[in-house]
Design a protein around this motif. Structure first.
Motif, PDB file in Angstrom:
ATOM      1  N   ALA A 145      99.094 -39.456  44.494  1.00 60.63           N
ATOM      2  CA  ALA A 145      99.430 -38.282  43.699  1.00 60.63           C
ATOM      3  C   ALA A 145     100.554 -38.676  42.761  1.00 60.63           C
ATOM      4  O   ALA A 145     101.326 -39.597  43.045  1.00 60.63           O
ATOM      5  N   ALA A 146     100.637 -38.004  41.625  1.00 59.11           N
ATOM      6  CA  ALA A 146     101.678 -38.331  40.663  1.00 59.11           C
ATOM      7  C   ALA A 146     102.185 -37.056  40.007  1.00 59.11           C
ATOM      8  O   ALA A 146     101.436 -36.101  39.784  1.00 59.11           O
ATOM      9  N   ALA A 147     103.478 -37.046  39.722  1.00 58.96           N
ATOM     10  CA  ALA A 147     104.097 -36.002  38.918  1.00 58.96           C
ATOM     11  C   ALA A 147     104.221 -36.547  37.498  1.00 58.96           C
ATOM     12  O   ALA A 147     104.766 -37.627  37.292  1.00 58.96           O
ATOM     13  N   ALA A 148     103.680 -35.833  36.529  1.00 58.62           N
ATOM     14  CA  ALA A 148     103.613 -36.365  35.169  1.00 58.62           C
ATOM     15  C   ALA A 148     104.103 -35.331  34.167  1.00 58.62           C
ATOM     16  O   ALA A 148     103.775 -34.142  34.257  1.00 58.62           O
ATOM     17  N   LYS A 149     104.886 -35.813  33.196  1.00 60.58           N
ATOM     18  CA  LYS A 149     105.312 -34.992  32.072  1.00 60.58           C
ATOM     19  C   LYS A 149     105.205 -35.852  30.829  1.00 60.58           C
ATOM     20  O   LYS A 149     105.959 -36.799  30.656  1.00 60.58           O
ATOM     21  N   GLY A 150     104.229 -35.541  29.987  1.00 64.48           N
ATOM     22  CA  GLY A 150     103.950 -36.424  28.862  1.00 64.48           C
ATOM     23  C   GLY A 150     103.467 -37.766  29.378  1.00 64.48           C
ATOM     24  O   GLY A 150     102.556 -37.848  30.198  1.00 64.48           O
ATOM     25  N   ASP A 151     104.124 -38.842  28.923  1.00 66.50           N
ATOM     26  CA  ASP A 151     103.759 -40.189  29.369  1.00 66.50           C
ATOM     27  C   ASP A 151     104.590 -40.649  30.564  1.00 66.50           C
ATOM     28  O   ASP A 151     104.380 -41.748  31.071  1.00 66.50           O
ATOM     29  N   GLU A 152     105.518 -39.825  31.026  1.00 67.50           N
ATOM     30  CA  GLU A 152     106.347 -40.199  32.171  1.00 67.50           C
ATOM     31  C   GLU A 152     105.616 -39.831  33.464  1.00 67.50           C
ATOM     32  O   GLU A 152     105.249 -38.676  33.672  1.00 67.50           O
ATOM     33  N   VAL A 153     105.410 -40.843  34.311  1.00 63.71           N
ATOM     34  CA  VAL A 153     104.628 -40.646  35.527  1.00 63.71           C
ATOM     35  C   VAL A 153     105.361 -41.235  36.724  1.00 63.71           C
ATOM     36  O   VAL A 153     105.817 -42.370  36.685  1.00 63.71           O
ATOM     37  N   ARG A 154     105.492 -40.429  37.779  1.00 66.37           N
ATOM     38  CA  ARG A 154     106.080 -40.891  39.041  1.00 66.37           C
ATOM     39  C   ARG A 154     105.017 -40.701  40.120  1.00 66.37           C
ATOM     40  O   ARG A 154     104.526 -39.601  40.334  1.00 66.37           O
ATOM     41  N   GLN A 155     104.679 -41.791  40.801  1.00 69.56           N
ATOM     42  CA  GLN A 155     103.511 -41.795  41.674  1.00 69.56           C
ATOM     43  C   GLN A 155     103.877 -42.095  43.127  1.00 69.56           C
ATOM     44  O   GLN A 155     104.758 -42.909  43.396  1.00 69.56           O
ATOM     45  N   VAL A 156     103.177 -41.420  44.061  1.00 72.66           N
ATOM     46  CA  VAL A 156     103.361 -41.692  45.487  1.00 72.66           C
ATOM     47  C   VAL A 156     102.019 -42.062  46.100  1.00 72.66           C
ATOM     48  O   VAL A 156     100.952 -41.679  45.596  1.00 72.66           O
ATOM     49  N   LEU A 157     102.078 -42.798  47.220  1.00 74.73           N
ATOM     50  CA  LEU A 157     100.870 -43.342  47.830  1.00 74.73           C
ATOM     51  C   LEU A 157     100.695 -42.884  49.272  1.00 74.73           C
ATOM     52  O   LEU A 157     101.672 -42.649  49.985  1.00 74.73           O
ATOM     53  N   SER A 158      99.443 -42.847  49.691  1.00 79.09           N
ATOM     54  CA  SER A 158      99.122 -42.651  51.102  1.00 79.09           C
ATOM     55  C   SER A 158      99.234 -43.991  51.817  1.00 79.09           C
ATOM     56  O   SER A 158      99.555 -45.025  51.219  1.00 79.09           O
ATOM     57  N   ALA A 159      98.931 -43.983  53.110  1.00 75.65           N
ATOM     58  CA  ALA A 159      98.738 -45.244  53.812  1.00 75.65           C
ATOM     59  C   ALA A 159      97.515 -45.929  53.210  1.00 75.65           C
ATOM     60  O   ALA A 159      96.610 -45.270  52.694  1.00 75.65           O
ATOM     61  N   PRO A 160      97.458 -47.263  53.239  1.00 68.06           N
ATOM     62  CA  PRO A 160      96.287 -47.960  52.707  1.00 68.06           C
ATOM     63  C   PRO A 160      95.033 -47.618  53.505  1.00 68.06           C
ATOM     64  O   PRO A 160      95.095 -47.405  54.721  1.00 68.06           O
ATOM     65  N   PHE A 161      93.894 -47.546  52.821  1.00 70.31           N
ATOM     66  CA  PHE A 161      92.637 -47.270  53.514  1.00 70.31           C
ATOM     67  C   PHE A 161      92.337 -48.418  54.483  1.00 70.31           C
ATOM     68  O   PHE A 161      92.358 -49.590  54.106  1.00 70.31           O
TER      69      PHE A 161
END
Length: 364
Positions: A238-254
């Motif tokens: 999932a990511a929080a995005a405003k314009g081109d600024e993106v901060r992303q978080v991850l789950s555990a690897p599949f």
């Protein structure tokens, strides 16, 4: 003799599709027919013939744009019937005049209005999260289009989702017969490793600020082959995005499994905080080279915990998520008469692309 034939064809098209041709397009057709009727010499006839041919194509594009708008309006009407989002309903009231008078727009105007209608329908899908807490979250799954892929049948690009492939991607990246006999999304390569490269996501706007947990079911299968040398993994993100600024978080690897993807799957989730004015990006992707070639995902859900949640975010990812370009695919094909067809046919085809552009393809 060819000029009268083209004139007759265009006149028939105008009569047949008058209910879906906007006024500017009908006026352009009438002007092209008048120029052909007034042509006296060979040069004028040649120019008139070119004008008729061009207008025939433009008319097909206009009808295709209007059909897409009418479908979007139907979806919007359905969303209005169940929405409790007063702010979005007020926004709908503000564009009502445009919707009532779309016939006055040219093709570009119709296409732009369709984009506004689709965005408004997505906004109407946002539930009322007032009162959501960590103990009693609000179900926000409706903000995801086609979360269980049941809007598709096997062998299609998933409706509502954007697919991005890496430079070395190969194989099937499409909906497939999946979990429990339903439809799932798969990313499959004929070789282990670099063939499975993808980013698959939706970007969602008009959300209330607060904490969101996104969940899905997924599997990553060796699919009858020895594990490759890759040390990467596939993730829900999932990511929080405003314009081109993106901060992303991850789950555990599949988790990698020997059995096929449809034989077993695991639940995964990510939690992220969205600030006022930020968009939420939801998706799955690989990071690094995978050791197993087959990934399958399905059954996305979203819970909203309100603006005062104490839930912690998932680990942040710092890799570049914009390193590959979106795959542009055809979403609709029309013949020169404006009728929608399933595949390219002999002659001129008008193809609507996933990025909104229109291509003219001639099949000999």
């Amino acid at each position: 003799a060819i000029l009268p034939t083209y004139m007759e064809q265009l006149e028939q098209y105008l009569d047949t599709h008058a209910d879906k041709l906007t006024e500017p397009e009908q006026e352009a057709i009438a002007a092209a027919l008048k120029a052909a009727e007034d042509a006296d010499d060979a040069d004028e006839m040649y120019e008139a013939l070119k004008g008729l041919n061009s207008e025939y194509t433009s008319a097909g594009e206009n009808v295709a744009a209007v059909e897409e708008l009418l479908t979007a309006i139907e979806d919007l009407t359905t969303a209005l019937e169940i929405s409790t989002n007063n702010e979005a309903i007020n926004a709908y009231n503000q564009i009502q005049d445009k919707l009532d008078n779309y016939s006055q727009l040219n093709t570009e105007g119709v296409t732009a209005l369709t984009g506004d209608v689709k965005e408004l329908a997505a906004w109407l899908a946002v539930p009322d999260g007032t009162g959501a807490t960590d103990d009693e979250p609000a179900d926000f799954t409706s903000i995801i289009k086609n979360p269980d892929f049941e809007a598709n049948t096997a062998g299609q690009q998933a409706t509502g989702w954007t697919l991005v492939k890496g430079e070395t991607a190969s194989g099937n990246y499409q909906t497939q017969n999946g979990y429990d006999g339903g439809v799932s999304m798969e990313f499959w390569s004929p070789t282990q490793g670099e063939g499975t490269q993808y980013d698959f996501y939706q970007r969602i706007s008009h959300l209330p600020a607060g904490t969101y947990t996104i969940s899905c079911e997924a599997s990553n299968s060796l699919n009858g082959m020895e594990a490759g040398e890759g040390e990467g993994a596939a993730y829900l993100y999932a990511a929080a995005a405003k314009g081109d600024e993106v901060r992303q978080v991850l789950s555990a690897p599949f988790a990698v499994q020997e059995e096929g993807c449809t034989a077993a799957r695991n639940p995964y989730e990510v939690t992220i905080k969205i600030a006022e004015g930020e968009d939420l990006i939801v998706g799955s992707k690989n990071i690094g080279q995978l050791s197993a070639r087959w990934v399958m995902i399905d059954n996305f859900t979203v819970n909203y915990y309100g603006p005062n949640s104490t839930k912690e975010e998932s680990p942040e990812d710092t890799t570049d998520i914009t390193s590959v370009s979106p795959v542009i695919t055809s979403v609709a094909i029309y013949n020169v008469s404006g009728a929608r067809i399933n595949t390219l046919q002999k002659g001129l085809n008008i193809v609507k692309m996933s990025n909104g552009s229109v291509q003219k393809i001639i099949v000999k």
